[in-house]
Design an enzyme around this catalytic site. Structure first.
Site, PDB file in Angstrom:
ATOM      1  N   ARG A 115     -32.534 -25.910 -13.160  1.00  0.00           N
ATOM      2  CA  ARG A 115     -33.909 -26.361 -12.930  1.00  0.00           C
ATOM      3  C   ARG A 115     -34.881 -25.215 -12.714  1.00  0.00           C
ATOM      4  O   ARG A 115     -36.065 -25.434 -12.578  1.00  0.00           O
ATOM      5  CB  ARG A 115     -33.939 -27.304 -11.719  1.00  0.00           C
ATOM      6  N   LYS A 123     -14.708 -27.472  -8.175  1.00  0.00           N
ATOM      7  CA  LYS A 123     -14.402 -28.177  -6.941  1.00  0.00           C
ATOM      8  C   LYS A 123     -15.657 -28.183  -6.070  1.00  0.00           C
ATOM      9  O   LYS A 123     -16.538 -27.360  -6.341  1.00  0.00           O
ATOM     10  CB  LYS A 123     -13.227 -27.521  -6.230  1.00  0.00           C
ATOM     11  N   ASP A 126      -9.246 -25.205 -10.555  1.00  0.00           N
ATOM     12  CA  ASP A 126      -8.759 -24.845  -9.224  1.00  0.00           C
ATOM     13  C   ASP A 126      -8.424 -23.373  -9.358  1.00  0.00           C
ATOM     14  O   ASP A 126      -7.429 -23.019 -10.001  1.00  0.00           O
ATOM     15  CB  ASP A 126      -7.509 -25.651  -8.857  1.00  0.00           C
ATOM     16  N   HIS A 127      -9.253 -22.512  -8.816  1.00  0.00           N
ATOM     17  CA  HIS A 127      -9.109 -21.098  -9.173  1.00  0.00           C
ATOM     18  C   HIS A 127      -7.777 -20.498  -8.699  1.00  0.00           C
ATOM     19  O   HIS A 127      -7.350 -19.479  -9.202  1.00  0.00           O
ATOM     20  CB  HIS A 127     -10.310 -20.265  -8.719  1.00  0.00           C
ATOM     21  N   LYS A 176      -4.567 -17.591 -10.552  1.00  0.00           N
ATOM     22  CA  LYS A 176      -3.978 -16.379  -9.969  1.00  0.00           C
ATOM     23  C   LYS A 176      -2.592 -16.155 -10.562  1.00  0.00           C
ATOM     24  O   LYS A 176      -1.772 -17.070 -10.591  1.00  0.00           O
ATOM     25  CB  LYS A 176      -3.876 -16.515  -8.439  1.00  0.00           C
ATOM     26  N   GLU A 199      -7.684 -16.476   6.047  1.00  0.00           N
ATOM     27  CA  GLU A 199      -8.831 -15.644   5.647  1.00  0.00           C
ATOM     28  C   GLU A 199      -9.379 -14.996   6.898  1.00  0.00           C
ATOM     29  O   GLU A 199      -9.413 -15.625   7.965  1.00  0.00           O
ATOM     30  CB  GLU A 199      -9.922 -16.520   5.047  1.00  0.00           C
ATOM     31  N   ASP A 235     -11.576 -28.231   1.983  1.00  0.00           N
ATOM     32  CA  ASP A 235     -12.003 -27.016   1.289  1.00  0.00           C
ATOM     33  C   ASP A 235     -10.822 -26.263   0.656  1.00  0.00           C
ATOM     34  O   ASP A 235     -10.954 -25.697  -0.422  1.00  0.00           O
ATOM     35  CB  ASP A 235     -12.735 -26.102   2.289  1.00  0.00           C
ATOM     36  N   HIS A 243      -6.255 -26.124  -3.360  1.00  0.00           N
ATOM     37  CA  HIS A 243      -5.466 -24.912  -3.607  1.00  0.00           C
ATOM     38  C   HIS A 243      -4.047 -25.007  -3.033  1.00  0.00           C
ATOM     39  O   HIS A 243      -3.067 -24.666  -3.693  1.00  0.00           O
ATOM     40  CB  HIS A 243      -6.161 -23.691  -2.995  1.00  0.00           C
TER      41      HIS A 243
HETATM   42  C1  BG6 Z   1     -12.741 -21.512  -2.085  1.00  0.00           C
HETATM   43  C2  BG6 Z   1     -13.172 -22.026  -0.743  1.00  0.00           C
HETATM   44  O1  BG6 Z   1     -12.324 -22.548  -2.916  1.00  0.00           O
HETATM   45  O2  BG6 Z   1     -11.670 -20.586  -1.895  1.00  0.00           O
HETATM   46  C3  BG6 Z   1     -13.577 -20.898   0.184  1.00  0.00           C
HETATM   47  O3  BG6 Z   1     -14.264 -22.924  -0.913  1.00  0.00           O
HETATM   48  C4  BG6 Z   1     -12.486 -19.878   0.280  1.00  0.00           C
HETATM   49  O4  BG6 Z   1     -13.899 -21.391   1.482  1.00  0.00           O
HETATM   50  C5  BG6 Z   1     -12.007 -19.459  -1.113  1.00  0.00           C
HETATM   51  O5  BG6 Z   1     -12.999 -18.752   0.969  1.00  0.00           O
HETATM   52  C6  BG6 Z   1     -10.770 -18.595  -1.002  1.00  0.00           C
HETATM   53  O6  BG6 Z   1     -10.429 -18.101  -2.258  1.00  0.00           O
HETATM   54  P1  BG6 Z   1      -9.581 -16.766  -2.409  1.00  0.00           P
HETATM   55  O7  BG6 Z   1      -9.341 -16.649  -3.865  1.00  0.00           O
HETATM   56  O8  BG6 Z   1     -10.454 -15.667  -1.863  1.00  0.00           O
HETATM   57  O9  BG6 Z   1      -8.353 -16.937  -1.601  1.00  0.00           O
END
Ligand code: BG6
Length: 491
Positions: free
Chosen positions: A40, A148, A177-178, A182, A216, A235, A240
């Site tokens: 936008r 997500k 789903d990143h 990995k 984290e 989250d 994940h």
């Molecule tokens: C994201 C979450 O999907 O993954 C974040 O929304 C989180 O809160 C992140 O910090 C962690 O990803 P990675 O790859 O740094 O472990």
């Protein structure tokens, strides 16, 4: 052609464009590849190029290292279309722009739409694309990638799935789903199914319990507003960690085709024992929030003091869950999975704890055979570690713990793609192996929903506090108390 909705947002500049840039430099992108950002914000092509490439803080270092012709060659492939004030307004202007770029660049009507917007816009965008004929695969393929969070609960995930499936067929939908991008997560499959030394032991006869830690060190950073409505379970855990669980739990697929692997993952998720009664939920789940503390002499805010967070919030930044898997392989083996912000370090690992041998002849040796562990380090220091006992040289049978340790970094000559690079490339090539299917997402929600419901509405639900920078609340060992304690990496 990649068309990104929500292109003025952080994800485009932080992950998508840098990922594409790396692929471009590595000559992995198709020759005619172009990107069209759409959102936008009122921007020209040039302004968008400056934002996401030339003046992007996320590419600064890389641009300094590279010759200009790479940068120009890449930037010339990036375009922008202002969608006006509303994503839900009709898309005839966008369709025209896409067609012009298609003809000019020769992208053969192959379009990948990336939804980097709030989920509430997924269905309206999909509908508008369909109304403009942009879902039709008569000429070229059409794919959707959705970010997500995929849903807020089982019900909302179903609504999202149904909404998208009205306009696009399931094989056209790629749910990102990143973690699946990995290398080390994918390596779970290879560790298990390309070796004959692990799989025979991978069951209730030899495995005592499985532990998965995702920690984290950062807090909620600038995402307090989003996070407070989400929490650790939604989250990280539902997506994940459930993906990692499915790869640990699944049966061997019959082959490496996307559906063969995804079918087994769904079956694995469906075999998790859903916790329904309050006693089990009370005994098997722990939630907590970080509270203000000092880390290395620096004051760190507590979760409730973070920007965008309700001062009375009961959203968890720590979630730990014990559960069982109801199938032949895993009967009676407890799984312990935890995730949290503001822990002492950033680490994700899977630990397979093996059982003590039935008859121990070296029982006074000082090392317990429970110390047999396989540790799969997802990040950082990506690798695999096996812990086992060896004889201390000298008289008698004193046993000491030894490590067999493999580090991915020792494969120095191999270029390891970032998660987003790998996932974007796979989607372009039509490989959905590393994307979540509708039933997979729903199966994960089915397991998580009762926990969320209990935490919201249950009786006697506890919310602990933990000082920022420690391994969660003191009580967290209670969850694992038949065994003693969590393995805290580095301790
Ligand atoms: C994201 C979450 O999907 O993954 C974040 O929304 C989180 O809160 C992140 O910090 C962690 O990803 P990675 O790859 O740094 O472990």
């Amino acid at each position: 052609m990649l068309i990104i909705f929500g292109a003025s947002g952080d994800l485009t500049a932080r992950k998508l464009i840098p990922g594409l840039f790396n692929l471009y430099v590595a000559q992995q992108l198709p020759e005619n590849f172009v990107v069209l950002g759409a959102s936008r914000s009122d921007m020209t092509d040039e302004e968008f190029r400056d934002k996401v490439v030339n003046k992007s803080p996320y590419l600064k270092e890389k641009l300094e290292d590279l010759k200009d012709n790479y940068v120009k060659g890449f930037t010339d492939r990036i375009f922008y279309e202002d969608l006006g004030s509303d994503y839900t307004a009709e898309y005839s202007g966008l369709a025209k722009r896409i067609e012009t770029l298609n003809v000019d660049s020769g992208t053969e009507s192959n379009y990948m739409f990336y939804f980097s917007t709030p989920p509430s816009l997924y269905e309206p965008i999909a509908k508008n694309l369909a109304d403009a004929g942009l879902n039709s695969q008569e000429k070229g393929w059409k794919r959707l990638i959705v970010e997500k969070p995929f849903g807020y609960s089982l019900e909302s995930a179903k609504i999202l799935n149904n909404g998208l499936q009205q306009y696009f067929k399931e094989p056209q939908i790629y749910r990102i789903d990143h973690y699946l991008g990995k290398e080390t997560v994918q390596n779970l499959l290879v560790t298990r199914f390309s070796n004959s030394i692990f799989e025979p032991l991978w069951n209730r006869n030899y495995i005592h319990h499985v532990e998965i830690t995702n920690a984290e060190s950062v807090g909620v950073e600038k995402r307090g507003g989003y996070y407070d409505k989400s929490g650790a379970l939604r989250d990280m855990f539902q997506n994940h960690l459930m993906q990692i669980v499915s790869l640990v739990v699944m049966e061997p697929p019959i082959g490496d085709q996307p559906e063969e692997i995804r079918n087994e993952k769904v079956k694995a998720l469906k075999s998790l024992r859903i916790m329904q009664d309050e006693k089990t939920l009370f005994d098997h789940t722990i939630r907590a929030q970080y509270v203000a503390s000092e880390i290395n002499g620096e004051k760190v805010k507590g979760y409730r003091e973070e920007d965008g967070v309700d001062p009375n919030s009961i959203t968890e930044t720590y979630a730990a869950v014990k559960f069982f898997v109801d199938n032949w392989r895993w009967h009676g083996v407890p799984f312990y999975v935890r995730t949290a912000k503001r822990m002492p370090t950033k680490v994700t690992e899977v630990i397979i704890h093996f059982k003590t041998p039935h008859h121990q002849i070296f029982k006074d040796s000082g090392v317990s055979s429970k110390d047999n562990k396989l540790i799969i380090r997802i990040q950082p220091d990506e690798g695999v570690l096996i812990k086992f006992g060896v004889k201390v040289p000298g008289q008698g049978f004193k046993v000491e713990r030894a490590n067999l340790d493999f580090y991915y970094s020792s494969l120095a000559q191999t270029y390891v793609m970032e998660a987003y690079e790998r996932l974007l490339l796979d989607a372009m090539q039509g490989d959905a192996t590393l994307y979540a299917r509708a039933d997979e997402v729903e199966a994960a929600w089915e397991f998580v929903d009762p926990i969320l419901d209990y935490w919201k509405n249950g009786k006697d639900v506890r919310m602990y506090g933990y000082a920022a920078g420690v391994w969660g609340p003191e009580n967290s060992d209670e969850l694992i108390d038949d065994l003693g304690y969590w393995r805290n990496p580095g301790e």
